[in-house]
Design a protein around this motif. Structure first.
Motif, PDB file in Angstrom:
ATOM      1  N   UNK A  12       0.837  -1.202   0.000  1.00  0.00           N
ATOM      2  CA  UNK A  12       0.000   0.000   0.000  1.00  0.00           C
ATOM      3  C   UNK A  12       0.867   1.245   0.000  1.00  0.00           C
ATOM      4  N   UNK A  13       1.946   1.220   0.757  1.00  0.00           N
ATOM      5  CA  UNK A  13       2.851   2.369   0.797  1.00  0.00           C
ATOM      6  C   UNK A  13       3.487   2.620  -0.570  1.00  0.00           C
ATOM      7  N   UNK A  14       3.801   1.564  -1.295  1.00  0.00           N
ATOM      8  CA  UNK A  14       4.372   1.729  -2.632  1.00  0.00           C
ATOM      9  C   UNK A  14       3.399   2.438  -3.560  1.00  0.00           C
ATOM     10  N   UNK A  15       2.128   2.152  -3.378  1.00  0.00           N
ATOM     11  CA  UNK A  15       1.108   2.801  -4.206  1.00  0.00           C
ATOM     12  C   UNK A  15       0.909   4.254  -3.796  1.00  0.00           C
ATOM     13  N   UNK A  16       0.933   4.521  -2.489  1.00  0.00           N
ATOM     14  CA  UNK A  16       0.699   5.872  -1.996  1.00  0.00           C
ATOM     15  C   UNK A  16       1.920   6.771  -2.126  1.00  0.00           C
ATOM     16  N   UNK A  17       3.103   6.180  -2.130  1.00  0.00           N
ATOM     17  CA  UNK A  17       4.358   6.945  -2.209  1.00  0.00           C
ATOM     18  C   UNK A  17       5.173   6.461  -3.408  1.00  0.00           C
ATOM     19  N   UNK A  18       4.718   6.779  -4.621  1.00  0.00           N
ATOM     20  CA  UNK A  18       5.384   6.242  -5.815  1.00  0.00           C
ATOM     21  C   UNK A  18       6.852   6.625  -5.933  1.00  0.00           C
ATOM     22  N   UNK A  19       7.237   7.754  -5.381  1.00  0.00           N
ATOM     23  CA  UNK A  19       8.638   8.167  -5.460  1.00  0.00           C
ATOM     24  C   UNK A  19       9.575   7.246  -4.717  1.00  0.00           C
ATOM     25  N   UNK A  20       9.086   6.546  -3.710  1.00  0.00           N
ATOM     26  CA  UNK A  20       9.941   5.662  -2.904  1.00  0.00           C
ATOM     27  C   UNK A  20      10.434   4.478  -3.707  1.00  0.00           C
ATOM     28  N   UNK A  21       9.664   4.024  -4.677  1.00  0.00           N
ATOM     29  CA  UNK A  21      10.038   2.850  -5.467  1.00  0.00           C
ATOM     30  C   UNK A  21      11.287   3.099  -6.299  1.00  0.00           C
ATOM     31  N   UNK A  22      11.624   4.370  -6.534  1.00  0.00           N
ATOM     32  CA  UNK A  22      12.782   4.711  -7.348  1.00  0.00           C
ATOM     33  C   UNK A  22      14.042   4.931  -6.519  1.00  0.00           C
ATOM     34  N   UNK A  23      13.919   4.810  -5.208  1.00  0.00           N
ATOM     35  CA  UNK A  23      15.061   5.024  -4.324  1.00  0.00           C
ATOM     36  C   UNK A  23      15.897   3.755  -4.189  1.00  0.00           C
ATOM     37  N   UNK A  24      17.197   3.900  -3.861  1.00  0.00           N
ATOM     38  CA  UNK A  24      18.040   2.727  -3.585  1.00  0.00           C
ATOM     39  C   UNK A  24      17.472   1.941  -2.403  1.00  0.00           C
ATOM     40  N   UNK A  25      17.902   0.686  -2.277  1.00  0.00           N
ATOM     41  CA  UNK A  25      17.350  -0.212  -1.266  1.00  0.00           C
ATOM     42  C   UNK A  25      17.301   0.336   0.140  1.00  0.00           C
ATOM     43  N   UNK A  26      18.429   0.846   0.661  1.00  0.00           N
ATOM     44  CA  UNK A  26      18.470   1.332   2.034  1.00  0.00           C
ATOM     45  C   UNK A  26      17.559   2.531   2.244  1.00  0.00           C
ATOM     46  N   UNK A  27      17.585   3.456   1.291  1.00  0.00           N
ATOM     47  CA  UNK A  27      16.743   4.644   1.414  1.00  0.00           C
ATOM     48  C   UNK A  27      15.262   4.275   1.311  1.00  0.00           C
ATOM     49  N   UNK A  28      14.980   3.322   0.453  1.00  0.00           N
ATOM     50  CA  UNK A  28      13.597   2.869   0.286  1.00  0.00           C
ATOM     51  C   UNK A  28      13.081   2.248   1.577  1.00  0.00           C
ATOM     52  N   UNK A  29      13.899   1.418   2.201  1.00  0.00           N
ATOM     53  CA  UNK A  29      13.507   0.792   3.464  1.00  0.00           C
ATOM     54  C   UNK A  29      13.263   1.844   4.544  1.00  0.00           C
ATOM     55  N   UNK A  30      14.088   2.880   4.549  1.00  0.00           N
ATOM     56  CA  UNK A  30      13.929   3.935   5.545  1.00  0.00           C
ATOM     57  C   UNK A  30      12.604   4.661   5.365  1.00  0.00           C
ATOM     58  N   UNK A  31      12.238   4.935   4.108  1.00  0.00           N
ATOM     59  CA  UNK A  31      10.966   5.610   3.833  1.00  0.00           C
ATOM     60  C   UNK A  31       9.806   4.748   4.284  1.00  0.00           C
ATOM     61  N   UNK A  32       9.845   3.459   3.940  1.00  0.00           N
ATOM     62  CA  UNK A  32       8.739   2.569   4.254  1.00  0.00           C
ATOM     63  C   UNK A  32       8.629   2.250   5.745  1.00  0.00           C
ATOM     64  N   UNK A  33       9.721   2.399   6.489  1.00  0.00           N
ATOM     65  CA  UNK A  33       9.653   2.186   7.943  1.00  0.00           C
ATOM     66  C   UNK A  33       8.802   3.258   8.607  1.00  0.00           C
ATOM     67  N   UNK A  34       8.817   4.442   8.056  1.00  0.00           N
ATOM     68  CA  UNK A  34       8.041   5.530   8.606  1.00  0.00           C
ATOM     69  C   UNK A  34       8.663   6.129   9.851  1.00  0.00           C
ATOM     70  N   UNK A  35       8.058   7.198  10.345  1.00  0.00           N
ATOM     71  CA  UNK A  35       8.539   7.883  11.543  1.00  0.00           C
ATOM     72  C   UNK A  35       7.413   7.916  12.570  1.00  0.00           C
TER      73      UNK A  35
END
Length: 291
Positions: free
Chosen positions: A59-82
């Protein structure tokens, strides 16, 4: 013999005191007319889910399309949330996510509050309803703005009737019979086809804001729900658009906020898409809480 009457009097007094003590012990004297207060029932929910794990990665990939284009570590950080700062995770929790894409920045946040009533005469559900009602009022909405009967709305969907920009609350599915959790575009949203695709202009742009649905009461989401659409023109900068969906289920009040900030001033966020996706996520959260 002169003292016998006095002894008899003392004996009678002793018997009277004993009878009084017994009646007090049985609760049949001074408190006989006091009504018994039955405590209001507690709310359904005693805890809250972990907020940053409440939204699936798909669901996060659908809501945050820009995250799918990030490198692995950065992508994981985005999807972990704050996670939001809270001092009682059984009463209030929240989490937020943000991703920068080539055309726009998308942000998402969820907040969950478990309401507890400390008044034995007021249930947790009633107290939560008061909390929800304040949010609804702050959004400028009221129960009188509730859309028409579901049957009427379904019939409109089948006929493909276009919604009128009267400023009154309308059914989220009007004008989009192909989406179950759909909503017409927000006041600055697009005159788009079903599924959120713009009919013209640059990617992410919108066409006719005056034809969009405004903030409104929502049906079939928890015990009560509303959507608040907040388009905002930021002067010479790109427009920012936020959609909030607030709902109550038993003694828990949930708020979903979904926003887009276009990269260019010529782009206008697709309010229809933001509304649809915010509602879809809210319904998933309601289902998760009900499990």
């Amino acid at each position: 013999m002169a003292y016998v009457p006095g002894v008899a009097l003392l004996a009678a007094l002793a018997v009277g005191c004993s009878a009084g003590a017994d009646s007090d012990a049985n609760g049949t004297d001074s408190k006989a007319g006091t009504p018994t207060v039955t405590p209001a029932p507690p709310g359904k929910y005693l805890t809250l889910p972990a907020p940053c794990r409440a939204v699936p990665r798909s669901t996060l990939k659908d809501l945050l399309p820009g995250a799918a284009e990030l490198p692995g570590d950065q992508q994981d950080k985005v999807f972990r949330g704050s996670a939001a700062v809270t001092y009682d995770t059984d009463r209030k929790v929240g989490c937020s996510w943000k991703a920068d894409g080539p055309n726009a920045t998308r942000s998402l946040s969820i907040d969950l509050e478990r309401v507890v009533s400390y008044d034995p005469a007021v249930s947790d559900d009633d107290r939560a309803d008061t909390v929800y009602a304040k949010k609804e009022k702050a959004a400028g909405l009221s129960a009188s703005a509730t859309p028409g009967p579901p049957g009427e709305k379904d019939e409109k969907d089948k006929k493909g009737e276009a919604s009128e920009g009267s400023g009154k609350a309308k059914d989220p599915a009007d004008g989009d019979a192909g989406a179950t959790d759909s909503a017409d575009p927000s006041p600055s949203g697009s005159d788009s086809t079903s599924g959120g695709a713009s009919t013209g202009g640059t990617p992410g742009s919108s066409g006719s804001p005056e034809e969009a649905l405004p903030s409104r009461i929502l049906d079939n989401l928890g015990d009560a729900a509303f959507l608040q659409d907040l388009p905002k023109k930021a002067g010479s900068t790109a427009q920012h658009h936020t959609v909030s969906v607030v709902f109550r289920t038993s003694n828990v009040v949930v708020t979903v906020r979904y926003a887009e900030q276009p990269a260019l001033v010529t782009q206008v966020p697709n309010g229809k898409e933001l509304q649809e996706k915010a509602q879809a996520l809210a319904r998933k959260l309601a289902e998760t809480l009900s499990e």
